[in-house]
Design a protein around this motif. Structure first.
Motif, PDB file in Angstrom:
ATOM      1  N   PRO A  86       0.836  -1.208   0.000  1.00  0.00           N
ATOM      2  CA  PRO A  86       0.000   0.000   0.000  1.00  0.00           C
ATOM      3  C   PRO A  86       0.872   1.260   0.000  1.00  0.00           C
ATOM      4  CG  PRO A  86      -0.763  -1.566   1.648  1.00  0.00           C
ATOM      5  CD  PRO A  86       0.573  -2.060   1.172  1.00  0.00           C
ATOM      6  N   LEU A  87       0.454   2.253  -0.782  1.00  0.00           N
ATOM      7  CA  LEU A  87       1.301   3.442  -0.927  1.00  0.00           C
ATOM      8  C   LEU A  87       1.105   4.426   0.216  1.00  0.00           C
ATOM      9  CD1 LEU A  87       0.748   2.459  -4.108  1.00  0.00           C
ATOM     10  CD2 LEU A  87       2.427   4.299  -4.313  1.00  0.00           C
ATOM     11  N   GLU A  88       2.162   5.134   0.551  1.00  0.00           N
ATOM     12  CA  GLU A  88       2.054   6.206   1.539  1.00  0.00           C
ATOM     13  C   GLU A  88       1.708   7.499   0.809  1.00  0.00           C
ATOM     14  OE1 GLU A  88       5.294   6.505   4.238  1.00  0.00           O
ATOM     15  OE2 GLU A  88       5.225   4.378   4.787  1.00  0.00           O
ATOM     16  N   ILE A  89       0.659   8.165   1.272  1.00  0.00           N
ATOM     17  CA  ILE A  89       0.233   9.402   0.610  1.00  0.00           C
ATOM     18  C   ILE A  89       0.339  10.554   1.599  1.00  0.00           C
ATOM     19  CG2 ILE A  89      -1.594  10.504  -0.736  1.00  0.00           C
ATOM     20  CD1 ILE A  89      -0.831   7.922  -2.051  1.00  0.00           C
ATOM     21  N   PRO A  90       1.460  11.279   1.578  1.00  0.00           N
ATOM     22  CA  PRO A  90       1.669  12.345   2.555  1.00  0.00           C
ATOM     23  C   PRO A  90       0.655  13.480   2.383  1.00  0.00           C
ATOM     24  CG  PRO A  90       3.678  11.893   1.288  1.00  0.00           C
ATOM     25  CD  PRO A  90       2.569  11.137   0.648  1.00  0.00           C
ATOM     26  N   GLY A  91       0.277  14.050   3.497  1.00  0.00           N
ATOM     27  CA  GLY A  91      -0.586  15.235   3.464  1.00  0.00           C
ATOM     28  C   GLY A  91      -2.053  14.925   3.247  1.00  0.00           C
ATOM     29  N   VAL A  92      -2.402  13.655   3.071  1.00  0.00           N
ATOM     30  CA  VAL A  92      -3.808  13.311   2.865  1.00  0.00           C
ATOM     31  C   VAL A  92      -4.316  12.550   4.090  1.00  0.00           C
ATOM     32  CG1 VAL A  92      -5.426  11.980   1.455  1.00  0.00           C
ATOM     33  CG2 VAL A  92      -3.584  13.261   0.362  1.00  0.00           C
ATOM     34  N   LEU A 141      -2.506   9.264   5.205  1.00  0.00           N
ATOM     35  CA  LEU A 141      -2.790   7.950   4.638  1.00  0.00           C
ATOM     36  C   LEU A 141      -1.544   7.066   4.527  1.00  0.00           C
ATOM     37  CD1 LEU A 141      -4.811   6.013   3.348  1.00  0.00           C
ATOM     38  CD2 LEU A 141      -4.569   7.268   1.203  1.00  0.00           C
ATOM     39  N   ASN A 142      -1.519   6.035   5.348  1.00  0.00           N
ATOM     40  CA  ASN A 142      -0.446   5.028   5.373  1.00  0.00           C
ATOM     41  C   ASN A 142       0.933   5.547   5.801  1.00  0.00           C
ATOM     42  OD1 ASN A 142      -2.105   2.914   4.585  1.00  0.00           O
ATOM     43  ND2 ASN A 142      -1.766   3.262   2.410  1.00  0.00           N
TER      44      ASN A 142
ATOM     45  N   TYR B 368      -3.118   4.329  -7.063  1.00  0.00           N
ATOM     46  CA  TYR B 368      -3.668   3.870  -5.784  1.00  0.00           C
ATOM     47  C   TYR B 368      -4.986   4.593  -5.481  1.00  0.00           C
ATOM     48  CZ  TYR B 368      -3.743   2.672  -0.774  1.00  0.00           C
ATOM     49  OH  TYR B 368      -4.092   2.220   0.470  1.00  0.00           O
ATOM     50  N   LEU B 383      -3.456  14.786  -4.229  1.00  0.00           N
ATOM     51  CA  LEU B 383      -2.006  14.634  -4.051  1.00  0.00           C
ATOM     52  C   LEU B 383      -1.322  15.993  -3.994  1.00  0.00           C
ATOM     53  CD1 LEU B 383      -1.139  11.642  -6.420  1.00  0.00           C
ATOM     54  CD2 LEU B 383      -1.243  11.643  -3.941  1.00  0.00           C
ATOM     55  N   GLY B 386      -2.007  17.515  -0.692  1.00  0.00           N
ATOM     56  CA  GLY B 386      -1.205  16.824   0.303  1.00  0.00           C
ATOM     57  C   GLY B 386       0.227  17.313   0.291  1.00  0.00           C
ATOM     58  N   PHE B 387       0.747  17.509  -0.901  1.00  0.00           N
ATOM     59  CA  PHE B 387       2.121  17.971  -1.088  1.00  0.00           C
ATOM     60  C   PHE B 387       2.304  19.366  -0.489  1.00  0.00           C
ATOM     61  CE2 PHE B 387       5.064  20.268  -4.004  1.00  0.00           C
ATOM     62  CZ  PHE B 387       6.208  19.511  -3.818  1.00  0.00           C
ATOM     63  N   ASN B 389       0.183  20.882   1.706  1.00  0.00           N
ATOM     64  CA  ASN B 389      -0.249  20.945   3.105  1.00  0.00           C
ATOM     65  C   ASN B 389       0.891  20.818   4.091  1.00  0.00           C
ATOM     66  OD1 ASN B 389      -2.908  21.523   3.225  1.00  0.00           O
ATOM     67  ND2 ASN B 389      -3.610  19.406   3.161  1.00  0.00           N
TER      68      ASN B 389
END
Ligand SMILES: Nc1ncnc2c1ncn2[C@@H]1O[C@H](COP(=O)(O)OP(=O)(O)OP(=O)(O)O)[C@@H](O)[C@H]1O
Ligand SMILES: [Mg+2]
Lengths: 244, 415
Positions: A86-92, A141-142, B368, B383, B386-387, B389
């Motif tokens: 599973p991928l890590e999604i920073p900031g989400v 997320l992750n 994903y 995304l 998120g980047f 933030n």
């Protein structure tokens, strides 16, 4: 539900799936085993609609040609892939993401979107079933999730989206024994006459908890053997060598 | 440009100036006239050919100030705040109802001498012609209770102008101020705003400065900031100024005494036709100082982003801790990002880290999200958010954080 005929798939000019046939009916659970690098994740990726593959052969899901359906449409039609990594999604934020995901699937199905309250109730229920610490759901997320937490989070997504065809790519790898049982139970409670599963695993152990209707051996891009759940026990003893 | 109406008559018209100031202005005007608008042959402007950008966008330009009044001001309602209102660079009014008024001195800026001669033609132009601006001084031992919003308004009639203004902020010993510089441009026309700002942080003082825009704008902005930090002072810049046709923010920060900290954090989303440059020069002139720069850009359409970041460490500035990172995501083949990190280090016992990376969004991450039913556009947005933030999370105040998040959301949705 799913019909695969003579599927060939290559990536970066390398042929990986070399004429694969598979037929999964409604309500069935199929397990795929096979050596590292044999193409199991490739099959899962192709079914999810991942770009970058060159594909030939027949791919039918509920009578429709899958090749013409985009990734998100597949998800909305009820195909779900629990990723091997599973991928890590920073900031989400995980919770926000789960809600966005669920509501886009519900919307596509013509169902009403869930409001924040109803959604929270659903998440609470499903995550406690899976023994997930709710605190991790308010994190990114992750990101920084342990291996097991990531896998559990995949199954949580499966439970929330309630798909009719789920592919689990080595969801059992890296899980402790208790977590394995919980996840197996999560799958079992989802099983019914309408839902189908494709479970990719290296370990017979998982299949003690999740009883498959069929076990296939994938080797060098082809299914070389198919049997019932006893095949898995046999493989555990003999390994893949003998099959070649 | 044939119709460039910039001449010494304008200096003659400035009332009540000493002959010293007049000479200073005339000298700078000469320097500007000789150099012209900066072009890419100047190292500091190599990615932003301002001369070319101006001739592509303007047929005529003059530098006379515009003294229009503003009829309606849309105050921010997201949080309680003090304010200063600038109209076309002029100090219009201010309100410090939340504070002890005797600790605060706010005046129109008027003193315009004693500046070093600059190699930047835009600064020369400012030294020659700046007439407007403000000077804000905070007394010692005073911590602001509420944030100060500086409303930087431009009226609908500003057209083919180059407005020069000069500002100064001085924070006294042990004092603290948080500023949001909020630009709201009501002009549909093109114009240039060229400002020069002095910032002085005395011993143990703190200044936070956040730059953001109300909405998209046809303005061309250049701003040079000279900041001087004294013992144990703390200076933090947030840059969220997207949506401008052209924007160059040039931060030149001197860490004069020990234990100072300078942070520059930026999250930018650039869209069609937008050109934005952040240029920094963080000068470690004393030991035991820290600097931290993190610049994040997301570039869409045919936008252009630039980061030129320099860290200078003087020979005596031992135990310097300097960090600099620039990351950019290009959403489109026509978008362009240039980054030029530069380290100039003369001390031996220092910790300096720098890095720069740019590329497209990670396809695996997009996939994903899409397997969870989000379409490509929404996944991209998620995304991207998120980047960016990551930078917004550095904001401590929850209401200001929320405000910035909403603004970023607006920008991502093309407003
Ligand atoms: N992008 C790619 N470019 C080239 N080769 C690839 C690419 N992706 C996968 N492969 C190769 O395809 C083969 C099959 O990979 P795949 O991930 O499907 O194996 P797997 O059966 O899932 O293995 P494991 O049990 O280790 O998870 C491997 O040899 C792998 O190196
Ligand atoms: Mg695999």
């Amino acid at each position: 539900m799913l019909k695969i005929k003579n599927l060939q798939a290559s990536i970066n000019k390398k042929l990986i799936l070399k004429g694969l046939n598979l037929n999964i009916k409604e309500g069935e659970l199929h397990a795929i085993m096979g050596p590292n690098g044999s193409g199991k994740s490739t099959l899962a990726n192709v079914l999810s609609g991942k770009s970058g593959y060159e594909i030939s052969g027949e791919l039918k899901f509920q009578g429709e040609n899958l090749k013409e359906i985009s990734v998100e449409e597949r998800a909305r039609k009820g195909i779900f892939l629990a990723f091997q990594y599973p991928l890590e999604i920073p900031g989400v934020n995980t919770n926000n993401f789960l809600k966005t995901s669920l509501n886009s699937v519900r919307k596509a199905k013509g169902e009403k979107e869930l409001d924040a309250l109803a959604f929270l109730k659903l998440v609470k229920e499903k995550s406690s079933e899976l023994g997930i610490d709710e605190k991790i759901l308010s994190r990114q997320l992750n990101v920084g999730f342990s291996g097991g937490e990531k896998k559990k989070n995949e199954i949580l997504q499966m439970k929330i989206l309630n798909p009719n065809f789920s592919i689990l790519d080595e969801t059992d790898s890296g899980l402790d024994i208790d977590a394995l049982k919980i996840i197996a139970q999560g799958v079992n409670t989802s099983r019914d006459k309408k839902k189908s599963f494709l479970v990719i695993t290296h370990y017979q152990r998982l299949l003690d908890y999740i009883k498959p209707d069929f076990v296939h051996v994938l080797s060098e891009g082809r299914i070389v053997k198919t049997g019932c759940s006893e095949l898995a026990q046999e493989l555990e003893k003999t390994g893949y060598q003998k099959l070649n | 440009m044939q119709n460039l109406d910039i001449n010494s008559k304008q200096i003659d018209n400035i009332k009540k100036i000493t002959s010293e100031e007049k000479n200073f202005r005339i000298k700078n005007l000469e320097l500007f006239k000789t150099a012209g608008f900066p072009n890419k042959r100047l190292e500091d402007w190599k990615f932003s050919d301002f001369s070319n950008i101006i001739s592509n966008n303007f047929n005529k330009l003059d530098a006379k100030s515009v003294s229009s009044n503003v009829n309606k001001i849309n105050f921010l309602k997201d949080f309680e705040h003090n304010y200063i209102i600038l109209v076309n660079g002029n100090l219009h009014s201010s309100n410090f109802d939340y504070e002890k008024i005797n600790k605060i001195k706010i005046l129109p800026y008027d003193k315009n001498t004693n500046y070093r001669i600059s190699k930047n033609p835009m600064i020369c132009l400012n030294h020659a012609l700046a007439e407007n601006g403000y000077s804000l001084e905070i007394d010692e031992n005073y911590k602001f209770k509420k944030v100060l919003v500086i409303y930087n308004f431009f009226t609908p009639d500003v057209n083919n102008k180059i407005l020069n203004n000069k500002n100064k902020i001085k924070i006294g010993k042990n004092s603290e101020l948080h500023v949001i510089e909020y630009t709201e441009n009501q002009s549909k026309f093109k114009f240039i705003n060229n400002s020069y700002e002095d910032i002085i942080l005395e011993k143990n003082s703190k200044l936070r400065n956040l730059y953001i825009q109300g909405r998209k704008s046809n303005g061309f902005f250049h701003k040079y900031i000279k900041s001087k930090l004294f013992y144990n002072s703390n200076y933090l810049n947030f840059i969220f100024s997207s949506g401008l046709k052209f924007n160059k923010l040039d931060i030149d920060c001197d860490l004069e005494e020990e234990k100072c900290t300078c942070n520059i954090l930026s999250a930018l989303f650039l869209n069609k036709n937008e050109h934005q440059e952040i240029k920094t020069s963080v000068n470690h002139l004393a030991p035991n100082c820290k600097s931290y720069q993190k610049i994040k850009n997301v570039l869409s359409s045919d936008s252009k982003g630039i980061f030129q970041g320099k860290v200078y460490v003087k020979a005596n500035a031992q135990k310097t801790d300097a960090y600099q990172l620039s990351k950019a995501i290009l959403l489109n083949d026509n978008a362009e990002f240039n980054s030029k990190p530069e380290l100039e280090i003369y001390a031996d016992d220092v910790k300096c880290t720098h890095g720069s990376a740019s590329g497209s969004l990670d396809e695996n991450s997009l996939h994903y999200l899409m397997t969870r039913g989000l379409n490509r556009e929404d996944s991209t947005k998620l995304l991207t958010k998120g980047f960016l933030n990551d930078i917004v999370e550095f904001i401590k105040s929850p209401s200001i954080k929320e405000f910035v998040k909403n603004k970023l959301e607006d920008q991502l949705n093309g407003h």
